[in-house]
Scaffold this motif. Structure first.
Motif, PDB file in Angstrom:
ATOM      1  N   CYS A 122      15.458 -26.383   1.894  1.00  0.00           N
ATOM      2  CA  CYS A 122      15.353 -25.442   3.019  1.00  0.00           C
ATOM      3  C   CYS A 122      13.975 -24.801   3.106  1.00  0.00           C
ATOM      4  O   CYS A 122      13.561 -24.340   4.173  1.00  0.00           O
ATOM      5  N   PHE A 123      13.275 -24.758   1.977  1.00  0.00           N
ATOM      6  CA  PHE A 123      11.979 -24.070   1.924  1.00  0.00           C
ATOM      7  C   PHE A 123      10.822 -25.021   1.621  1.00  0.00           C
ATOM      8  O   PHE A 123       9.675 -24.590   1.558  1.00  0.00           O
ATOM      9  N   GLU A 124      11.135 -26.301   1.419  1.00  0.00           N
ATOM     10  CA  GLU A 124      10.164 -27.239   0.848  1.00  0.00           C
ATOM     11  C   GLU A 124       8.852 -27.283   1.613  1.00  0.00           C
ATOM     12  O   GLU A 124       7.765 -27.145   1.027  1.00  0.00           O
ATOM     13  N   GLU A 125       8.918 -27.462   2.918  1.00  0.00           N
ATOM     14  CA  GLU A 125       7.683 -27.591   3.700  1.00  0.00           C
ATOM     15  C   GLU A 125       6.849 -26.315   3.633  1.00  0.00           C
ATOM     16  O   GLU A 125       5.629 -26.359   3.403  1.00  0.00           O
ATOM     17  N   GLU A 126       7.503 -25.178   3.800  1.00  0.00           N
ATOM     18  CA  GLU A 126       6.805 -23.890   3.769  1.00  0.00           C
ATOM     19  C   GLU A 126       6.230 -23.613   2.385  1.00  0.00           C
ATOM     20  O   GLU A 126       5.104 -23.120   2.238  1.00  0.00           O
ATOM     21  N   TYR A 127       6.993 -23.939   1.362  1.00  0.00           N
ATOM     22  CA  TYR A 127       6.565 -23.697  -0.012  1.00  0.00           C
ATOM     23  C   TYR A 127       5.342 -24.540  -0.364  1.00  0.00           C
ATOM     24  O   TYR A 127       4.360 -24.035  -0.927  1.00  0.00           O
ATOM     25  N   HIS A 128       5.373 -25.812  -0.031  1.00  0.00           N
ATOM     26  CA  HIS A 128       4.237 -26.684  -0.370  1.00  0.00           C
ATOM     27  C   HIS A 128       2.993 -26.297   0.428  1.00  0.00           C
ATOM     28  O   HIS A 128       1.869 -26.414  -0.089  1.00  0.00           O
ATOM     29  N   ALA A 129       3.162 -25.818   1.641  1.00  0.00           N
ATOM     30  CA  ALA A 129       2.019 -25.337   2.418  1.00  0.00           C
ATOM     31  C   ALA A 129       1.384 -24.136   1.728  1.00  0.00           C
ATOM     32  O   ALA A 129       0.153 -24.002   1.683  1.00  0.00           O
ATOM     33  N   PHE A 130       2.234 -23.267   1.178  1.00  0.00           N
ATOM     34  CA  PHE A 130       1.714 -22.098   0.457  1.00  0.00           C
ATOM     35  C   PHE A 130       0.970 -22.526  -0.801  1.00  0.00           C
ATOM     36  O   PHE A 130      -0.127 -22.026  -1.087  1.00  0.00           O
ATOM     37  N   LEU A 131       1.544 -23.454  -1.566  1.00  0.00           N
ATOM     38  CA  LEU A 131       0.883 -23.928  -2.789  1.00  0.00           C
ATOM     39  C   LEU A 131      -0.488 -24.522  -2.469  1.00  0.00           C
ATOM     40  O   LEU A 131      -1.452 -24.317  -3.207  1.00  0.00           O
ATOM     41  N   LYS A 132      -0.567 -25.252  -1.377  1.00  0.00           N
ATOM     42  CA  LYS A 132      -1.831 -25.887  -1.007  1.00  0.00           C
ATOM     43  C   LYS A 132      -2.885 -24.859  -0.634  1.00  0.00           C
ATOM     44  O   LYS A 132      -4.065 -25.001  -0.975  1.00  0.00           O
ATOM     45  N   LYS A 133      -2.461 -23.793   0.027  1.00  0.00           N
ATOM     46  CA  LYS A 133      -3.407 -22.766   0.475  1.00  0.00           C
ATOM     47  C   LYS A 133      -3.841 -21.848  -0.665  1.00  0.00           C
ATOM     48  O   LYS A 133      -5.006 -21.442  -0.738  1.00  0.00           O
ATOM     49  N   ALA A 134      -2.908 -21.515  -1.565  1.00  0.00           N
ATOM     50  CA  ALA A 134      -3.166 -20.531  -2.619  1.00  0.00           C
ATOM     51  C   ALA A 134      -3.691 -21.232  -3.872  1.00  0.00           C
ATOM     52  O   ALA A 134      -2.954 -21.437  -4.847  1.00  0.00           O
ATOM     53  N   ASP A 135      -4.983 -21.599  -3.873  1.00  0.00           N
ATOM     54  CA  ASP A 135      -5.519 -22.338  -5.017  1.00  0.00           C
ATOM     55  C   ASP A 135      -5.623 -21.481  -6.273  1.00  0.00           C
ATOM     56  O   ASP A 135      -5.831 -21.993  -7.369  1.00  0.00           O
ATOM     57  N   TRP A 136      -5.462 -20.171  -6.142  1.00  0.00           N
ATOM     58  CA  TRP A 136      -5.474 -19.264  -7.289  1.00  0.00           C
ATOM     59  C   TRP A 136      -4.120 -19.204  -7.993  1.00  0.00           C
ATOM     60  O   TRP A 136      -4.013 -18.667  -9.101  1.00  0.00           O
ATOM     61  N   LEU A 137      -3.081 -19.751  -7.369  1.00  0.00           N
ATOM     62  CA  LEU A 137      -1.709 -19.465  -7.781  1.00  0.00           C
ATOM     63  C   LEU A 137      -1.355 -20.035  -9.152  1.00  0.00           C
ATOM     64  O   LEU A 137      -0.787 -19.326  -9.992  1.00  0.00           O
ATOM     65  N   TYR A 138      -1.668 -21.319  -9.389  1.00  0.00           N
ATOM     66  CA  TYR A 138      -1.239 -21.911 -10.658  1.00  0.00           C
ATOM     67  C   TYR A 138      -1.887 -21.228 -11.870  1.00  0.00           C
ATOM     68  O   TYR A 138      -1.184 -20.877 -12.827  1.00  0.00           O
TER      69      TYR A 138
END
Length: 490
Positions: A122-138
């Motif tokens: 249900c969240f996959e597309e939105e979640y992966h878009a966020f991961l791609k944008k937030a390069d600081w996250l990992y």
């Protein structure tokens, strides 16, 4: 910029129903009230993950948001928790008890994470878009997972391979993989809720002004990830720390303790840490206020061994080279700067060169001869900031003669004899300043019980003030809106 008015109100100070102001329904209702009252700017404090002393100016990250602001009710709207399971936490109505609120919210966040994993599609597309944008996250998620694995100890005390993971990334992370994913989920939800609020505010003609501390805390993912860009010793501890010399607030100065930037190292990679920091925050806010602007020109460098800020020296900062790079990459970024205190003329020239809005604080000028001075239009005029007492609290510290002189001054300008905070607010709104910002506590007419922070002090009650409910503010905002409209700021 057209003449506008705004309100300074931290998210944490909203009433909420779970112990702290958060991204719930009260936030949207406040935006509606701002729109009706012709309030064009809502200024908040940093939303980053709170660190030492619960200060928003000592966060664990310059990028990550604090889970404490996530609305549990909104999680229910997403289908991540059952609405029937959500309880209120109104026993913390008077002040924010950060530890208690974290304990209250944590089970809901864990439940939401488990539901998220089950319903990931249900969240996959939105979640992966966020991961791609937030390069600081990992890197941040690894930092927080390791920090929790080490019982929240300062990263400089971790095992050597953990302290230096960011350099080679070869440390096995199998034990904490789920913790890393949890931290990523929290940031996804935080920014999902925040971006919905910002979009709602913009749709209702309210811009949001964010706040960026100049320095970052030692106990942060920022310093851990960018160790080569700070003046640290071989163990990771600061060689020099930040602060300011003796001033209005303290006879001993303020020893903030933040590590100092290695500006020479930063210049070699064209200030990439700052570029990434500003780029991310410029997406989250319409206007960015940078705290302690003068440090770009000259900063107070204190040996880490000194217990106060009295000993130190002024050192040249990156100045024009820094801002040339920022505006080369972000020509349309909307910055305002905190330029308070006794400044050398080069600081003013630096600000004027880039046409930056600075700040004036009325409390620092609260005597007739200073109030009469010609006021600059290209500035932001505050009755007070998060570091000041409230107007009414300040007024109570004045002598009887000072009070009489101020009231006579306002009376001679045509303002009727009202409460002091009303007089001061109306005076600011009628000033030539392009932007006027009024703390919510001053609109409410609170005394010192509404003070948010006292510089050079740590711990309670700093950062804990919150309103019990918004009725008082809602009752006053229509009158405030009329003053805004009559001053030509509507």
């Amino acid at each position: 910029m057209n003449r506008v008015a705004g309100v300074l109100m931290p998210i944490s100070s909203l009433p909420g129903n779970q112990g702290i102001g958060d991204f719930g329904k009260h936030t949207y209702r406040l935006i509606n009230a701002f729109e009706q009252a012709h309030v064009k700017i809502w200024q908040i404090l940093p939303l980053n993950a709170l660190g030492y002393g619960n200060s928003p100016y000592q966060p664990f990250s310059s990028f990550a948001g604090d889970e404490i602001y996530i609305s549990i009710d909104t999680l229910a709207d997403y289908g991540l928790v059952k609405q029937s399971s959500v309880r209120n936490c109104n026993k913390f109505e008077e002040r924010v008890d950060y530890d208690a609120v974290r304990s209250f919210k944590r089970p809901y966040l864990l439940k939401a994470y488990k539901t998220f994993l089950k319903n990931f599609a249900c969240f996959e597309e939105e979640y992966h878009a966020f991961l791609k944008k937030a390069d600081w996250l990992y890197p941040y998620a690894v930092f927080m997972a390791l920090k929790k694995h080490n019982h929240m100890e300062l990263w400089t005390t971790w095992p050597k391979e953990q302290k230096e993971w960011i350099k080679n990334r070869q440390l096995p992370l199998h034990e904490i993989e789920d913790d890393i994913r949890y931290e990523q989920f929290i940031q996804f939800i935080f920014y999902k809720q925040w971006n919905e609020i910002k979009a709602y505010a913009n749709a209702h003609h309210v811009q949001i002004m964010g706040d960026i501390p100049f320095y970052v805390g030692l106990d942060s993912a920022d310093v851990w990830q960018y160790q080569d860009e700070f003046l640290l010793d071989t163990e990771g501890y600061p060689s020099f720390v930040a602060g300011v010399p003796p001033d209005y607030f303290s006879a001993f100065g303020q020893r903030w303790g933040n590590p100092i930037y290695d500006w020479n190292a930063m210049a070699q990679n064209r200030y990439q840490f700052w570029v990434k920091r500003l780029a991310w925050n410029a997406e989250q806010f319409d206007i960015l206020r940078i705290d302690h602007f003068r440090a770009f020109d000259t900063y107070w460098k204190i040996p880490a061994s000194c217990p106060t800020a009295v000993e130190g020296e002024w050192v040249l900062g990156p100045a024009y080279d820094f801002f040339d790079e920022i505006y080369r990459q972000f020509p349309n970024i909307h910055l305002v700067v905190e330029d308070l205190g006794d400044l050398r003329k080069q600081v003013i020239k630096l600000k004027e060169h880039y046409d930056l809005y600075g700040m004036n604080v009325m409390q620092f000028e609260m005597q007739p001869k200073l109030l009469k001075k010609k006021r600059d239009e290209h500035t932001i005029l505050y009755t007070g900031t998060h570091d000041n007492d409230t107007l009414e609290g300040f007024y109570l510290t004045l002598s009887q003669n000072q009070k009489i002189a101020l009231r006579r001054y306002f009376h001679n300008l045509g303002y009727e004899n009202r409460s002091f905070h009303d007089l001061a607010i109306r005076y600011c709104l009628d000033s030539p300043a392009d932007i006027v910002m009024i703390p919510a506590q001053d609109i409410l007419g609170l005394k010192s019980e509404g003070r948010l922070n006292t510089p050079s002090t740590l711990g309670s009650p700093n950062w804990e003030w919150k309103v019990k409910n918004l009725k008082g503010l809602y009752d006053l905002l229509p009158t405030f809106g009329e003053w805004i409209k009559n001053s030509g700021r509507g």
